[in-house]
Structure formats: structure tokens, C-alpha cells
Design an enzyme around this catalytic site. Structure first.
Site, mmCIF file in Angstrom:
data_model
loop_
_atom_site.group_PDB
_atom_site.id
_atom_site.type_symbol
_atom_site.label_atom_id
_atom_site.label_comp_id
_atom_site.label_asym_id
_atom_site.label_seq_id
_atom_site.Cartn_x
_atom_site.Cartn_y
_atom_site.Cartn_z
ATOM 1 N N ARG A 225 9.090 -9.039 73.786
ATOM 2 C CA ARG A 225 10.248 -9.371 74.607
ATOM 3 C C ARG A 225 11.506 -8.755 73.995
ATOM 4 O O ARG A 225 11.638 -8.699 72.761
ATOM 5 C CB ARG A 225 10.443 -10.886 74.692
ATOM 6 C CG ARG A 225 9.461 -11.595 75.586
ATOM 7 C CD ARG A 225 9.646 -11.255 77.068
ATOM 8 N NE ARG A 225 8.721 -11.984 77.911
ATOM 9 C CZ ARG A 225 7.574 -11.483 78.384
ATOM 10 N NH1 ARG A 225 7.210 -10.237 78.116
ATOM 11 N NH2 ARG A 225 6.802 -12.221 79.169
ATOM 12 N N HIS A 273 8.839 -1.674 80.527
ATOM 13 C CA HIS A 273 8.038 -2.903 80.578
ATOM 14 C C HIS A 273 6.723 -2.668 81.329
ATOM 15 O O HIS A 273 6.441 -3.320 82.345
ATOM 16 C CB HIS A 273 8.832 -4.053 81.221
ATOM 17 C CG HIS A 273 8.281 -5.406 80.864
ATOM 18 N ND1 HIS A 273 9.070 -6.505 80.644
ATOM 19 C CD2 HIS A 273 6.997 -5.844 80.682
ATOM 20 C CE1 HIS A 273 8.314 -7.556 80.351
ATOM 21 N NE2 HIS A 273 7.048 -7.176 80.371
HETATM 22 P P1 NDP Z 1 -0.499 -15.850 72.641
HETATM 23 O O1 NDP Z 1 0.190 -17.105 72.997
HETATM 24 O O2 NDP Z 1 -1.961 -15.717 72.922
HETATM 25 O O3 NDP Z 1 -0.298 -15.561 71.077
HETATM 26 C C1 NDP Z 1 0.948 -15.697 70.447
HETATM 27 C C2 NDP Z 1 0.777 -15.387 68.969
HETATM 28 O O4 NDP Z 1 2.059 -15.431 68.339
HETATM 29 C C3 NDP Z 1 -0.102 -16.441 68.247
HETATM 30 O O5 NDP Z 1 -0.896 -15.818 67.292
HETATM 31 C C4 NDP Z 1 0.941 -17.340 67.584
HETATM 32 O O6 NDP Z 1 0.495 -17.986 66.398
HETATM 33 C C5 NDP Z 1 2.008 -16.308 67.216
HETATM 34 N N1 NDP Z 1 3.294 -16.974 66.996
HETATM 35 C C6 NDP Z 1 4.003 -17.755 67.834
HETATM 36 N N2 NDP Z 1 5.126 -18.219 67.259
HETATM 37 C C7 NDP Z 1 5.116 -17.718 65.996
HETATM 38 C C8 NDP Z 1 5.982 -17.847 64.890
HETATM 39 N N3 NDP Z 1 7.107 -18.585 64.952
HETATM 40 N N4 NDP Z 1 5.661 -17.218 63.749
HETATM 41 C C9 NDP Z 1 4.521 -16.481 63.655
HETATM 42 N N5 NDP Z 1 3.657 -16.324 64.673
HETATM 43 C C10 NDP Z 1 3.951 -16.922 65.829
HETATM 44 O O7 NDP Z 1 0.296 -14.673 73.345
HETATM 45 P P2 NDP Z 1 -0.264 -13.291 73.933
HETATM 46 O O8 NDP Z 1 -0.945 -12.548 72.860
HETATM 47 O O9 NDP Z 1 -1.001 -13.547 75.194
HETATM 48 O O10 NDP Z 1 1.117 -12.575 74.339
HETATM 49 C C11 NDP Z 1 2.145 -12.381 73.404
HETATM 50 C C12 NDP Z 1 3.424 -11.962 74.101
HETATM 51 O O11 NDP Z 1 3.327 -10.620 74.547
HETATM 52 C C13 NDP Z 1 3.765 -12.740 75.374
HETATM 53 O O12 NDP Z 1 4.362 -13.984 75.067
HETATM 54 C C14 NDP Z 1 4.712 -11.797 76.068
HETATM 55 O O13 NDP Z 1 6.030 -12.068 75.665
HETATM 56 C C15 NDP Z 1 4.291 -10.412 75.578
HETATM 57 N N6 NDP Z 1 3.682 -9.602 76.636
HETATM 58 C C16 NDP Z 1 4.257 -8.406 76.954
HETATM 59 C C17 NDP Z 1 3.695 -7.598 77.899
HETATM 60 C C18 NDP Z 1 4.282 -6.269 78.213
HETATM 61 O O14 NDP Z 1 3.840 -5.621 79.172
HETATM 62 N N7 NDP Z 1 5.234 -5.772 77.461
HETATM 63 C C19 NDP Z 1 2.469 -7.989 78.606
HETATM 64 C C20 NDP Z 1 1.949 -9.259 78.200
HETATM 65 C C21 NDP Z 1 2.542 -10.022 77.255
HETATM 66 P P3 NDP Z 1 -0.697 -19.071 66.473
HETATM 67 O O15 NDP Z 1 -1.939 -18.273 66.785
HETATM 68 O O16 NDP Z 1 -0.715 -19.640 65.137
HETATM 69 O O17 NDP Z 1 -0.334 -20.018 67.589
HETATM 70 C C1 OXD Z 2 3.662 -10.789 80.405
HETATM 71 C C2 OXD Z 2 4.374 -9.534 80.662
HETATM 72 O O1 OXD Z 2 4.199 -11.716 79.811
HETATM 73 O O2 OXD Z 2 3.917 -8.730 81.505
HETATM 74 O O3 OXD Z 2 2.479 -10.860 80.834
HETATM 75 O O4 OXD Z 2 5.409 -9.286 80.040
#
Ligand code: NDP
Ligand code: OXD
Length: 310
Positions: A225, A273
């Protein structure tokens, strides 16, 4: 039984409505701003909903985020409280993100930005890079997307470190967790990939302090993000040479305003994006399945934790 659908573009809203109508003939599927009977709405399916868009719906059972992130839903300060939020994820989303991360990590590793710039100058300069086995890559966030990307990078041959909130074990990935593990995670990392959710704890995490702990001249890939990044810190780090190059898919304001300095910075690659988008034909099947399961059981595996923020 109505499902209200809202995306920022009208044609996209209509596309998703049509796909869902085909899959869910027993439901009334309407664009959110054209709903006839707000009391009949039990689900909303949204991407970046407008503030207050969901307040008219007093019988909401769940909000479906058209994406993995739920920050765009939580950004609505008038969001109805305690309504479950369902993420839309799946193998297509993960596959696309793996492709994006591998492409850009390899692009930075093989110094493609410099080679492409040399072509413009007809300059034959053989830039010899070390093998991947000598370039440490760090992945922030080891969820659905981060863990899959980290494992793929490890299979390519990079020494990969990962960082998450809670401790993890991943094949071929040295895992660190929590604020205590952050320093060791960053130390020696040359290519940093951000795949964190946007929460109060992760906002602004791509800042000068973080950049200064990386190996000098390293690269940043932000596919998570925009507000993870402190934009002015990145520009300063690129100017000083602490960071060599960056690939950015996400921005504080999207579309990225044409006055923004990232557009014209030769060390930055801007992508709009598109790292991993869920398309309506695939995504509608996931949404329909999740709503069906939620109706039957009152829960789904892809339920987000709104209090945690992801
Ligand atoms: P998940 O919820 O599956 O995983 C999030 C990960 O981040 C987990 O491992 C979590 O730790 C870790 N995390 C959260 N907070 C912290 C913190 N404070 N410190 C350290 N680690 C942290 O998310 P996804 O993998 O599905 O997606 C991640 C992000 O990617 C989405 O939220 C979105 O913003 C972005 N995204 C972007 C896209 C794009 O096209 N650019 C497409 C899809 C997603 P834990 O495992 O311990 O909970
Ligand atoms: C998502 C994205 O959060 O596309 O899936 O950014």
C-alpha cells in the site's frame, strides 16, 4: 436478499454485478448507489467504498472486500461496527503476485534499469552482477502473498529472509518476527519487498530509518500500500545512493497525480496498482462461494480481523 456492489468505476461495478447475477440467480444484485430497498441488503461487495456508503444498510451480515487488503473498507469512518469483513483471495491473486515480485526482484538483481538506460545512450557496458545466491532479499509480510513470494525467490536461488508479526517457519526462508526481529531482518538485505497489510503499526514503515539499515545501494519493491512509504524519505535515499532503485505499484493517492515526483525519477519504476488484481470472472466465483458458505455457517476461512486491521 440483496447484494450491493460498489467499485470506483461504474463500468467495473456493472461488470461485477453481471458476473454475480449469473452465479447467484436467487439473489438480487444491484449497484450500491442504485439499491431500491436498503433493508433488503445483507451483503455488500466493495472496493474503496465511499465514506458512509454502507450506513443505509441496517441488516448487513458481512462486507466483502474485493481484494486481500481491508484497509480501504476500514478507511470509512462511518463503517457499521462489528460487521464481519470477508477478504477475496485465492490462487490467481497469489500467482499474479508471485509473478510481479519475481519479475521485479530479478530486474533489480540483474541491474536492468541501468542496462535499459544504457541502451538509450547506445552504451555497451557489461554490468556483471553476482549470482542470486549472493543477493539477500527480504520480504515484509509472510501471509498468503508474502510467504508464496518468499518461497519462490528462495527456489530461484536468493538467500531469503522474511518478517511477520508472529513467528513463522517457511521452507528456504529465514524468518524473523515482531519489532525485535526487524533489525536482524533488515541487516544485509539488498532487495526489500513490502507485502504487509496497511495498519497503524505498518503505516510509514518504509522510511529513512528502515532504508539506512539495508545494504547500501539496495532496492525497494512496494506492492502493498502507498502509505507504507514515506515518499520524501525514499527520494532522499535515492538521491544519497543509500537506495539504488525502487519499483512502486501503490501510492498515497491513486491514480498517482501527474505532478508527483515519482513519475519522472529515473531510479523509480511506477506500475499502476497492477501487481495482482482480482478480475471479475475469477473473483466473482470466489465471492459467490464465500457468501454461500457464510450464509450456511456464519463464517468463512477468509474472514479478516478488523480489530487487528488485516
Ligand atoms: P495476509 O493478511 O495474508 O498477511 C499479512 C502478513 O503481514 C502476515 O504475515 C502478518 O503477520 C504480517 N504483518 C501484519 N502486521 C505486521 C506487523 N505489524 N509487523 C510484521 N508483520 C506484520 O495478507 P496478504 O498476503 O493476503 O496481502 C498483503 C497485502 O498486500 C494486502 O493487505 C494488500 O495491502 C496488498 N496487496 C496488494 C496488491 C497489489 O496489487 N498491489 C494485491 C493484493 C494485496 P502474521 O502472519 O504474524 O499475522
Ligand atoms: C488487494 C489489492 O488488496 O488488489 O487485493 O490491492
Amino acid at each position: 436478499m440483496t447484494i450491493a456492489v460498489s467499485l470506483p468505476a461504474e463500468d467495473k461495478t456493472e461488470w461485477w454485478c453481471q458476473m454475480l447475477r449469473d452465479l447467484m440467480p436467487d439473489w438480487k444484485i444491484e449497484p450500491l448507489d442504485k439499491v431500491e430497498d436498503p433493508d433488503a441488503v445483507t451483503y455488500t461487495v466493495v472496493w474503496r467504498p465511499a465514506t458512509g456508503a454502507m450506513t443505509p444498510f441496517s441488516n448487513l451480515k458481512a462486507i466483502v472486500s474485493l481484494g486481500a487488503g481491508i484497509d480501504h473498507v476500514l478507511a470509512d469512518k462511518q463503517l457499521p461496527q462489528d460487521v464481519p469483513i470477508i477478504r477475496t483471495v485465492g490462487t490467481d491473486l497469489t500467482q499474479r503476485m508471485k509473478e510481479y515480485v519475481a519479475l521485479h526482484v530479478l530486474r533489480h538483481h540483474r541491474e536492468m534499469p541501468a542496462i535499459e538506460a544504457n541502451q538509450g545512450r547506445k552504451l555497451w557496458e557489461q554490468i556483471i552482477v553476482p549470482p542470486a545466491t549472493q543477493r539477500r532479499v527480504g520480504v515484509m509480510g509472510l501471509g498468503n502473498l508474502g510467504s508464496a513470494a518468499a518461497e519462490l525467490l528462495s527456489q530461484i536461488g536468493f538467500p531469503v529472509v522474511g518478517w511477520s508479526r508472529s513467528p513463522k517457519e517457511l521452507q528456504g526462508v529465514q524468518c524473523y518476527s515482531g519489532p525485535d526481529g526487524f533489525k536482524s531482518f533488515l541487516e544485509g538485505t539488498e532487495i526489500l519487498v513490502c507485502l504487509l497489510p496497511l495498519t497503524d503499526s505498518t503505516r510509514g514503515i518504509l522510511n529513512a530509518d528502515t532504508f539506512n539499515q539495508l545494504k547500501r545501494g539496495g532496492s525497494i519493491i512496494n506492492a502493498a500500500r502507498g502509505p507504507h512509504m514515506v515518499d520524501s524519505d525514499l527520494i532522499e535515499a535515492l538521491n544519497s545512493g543509500q537506495i539504488g532503485a525502487a519499483t512502486l505499484d501503490v501510492f498515497h493517492v491513486e491514480p498517482l497525480p501527474d505532478t508527483h515526483p515519482f513519475w519522472s525519477n529515473p531510479k523509480i519504476t511506477v506500475t499502476p496498482h497492477i501487481a495482482s488484481m482480482i478480475d471479475a470472472p475469477t473473483g466473482s466465483k470466489i465471492v459467490a462461494k464465500n457468501i454461500r458458505i457464510f450464509e450456511e455457517t456464519g463464517t468463512v476461512p477468509d474472514l479478516a480481523d478488523a480489530k487487528r486491521g488485516y
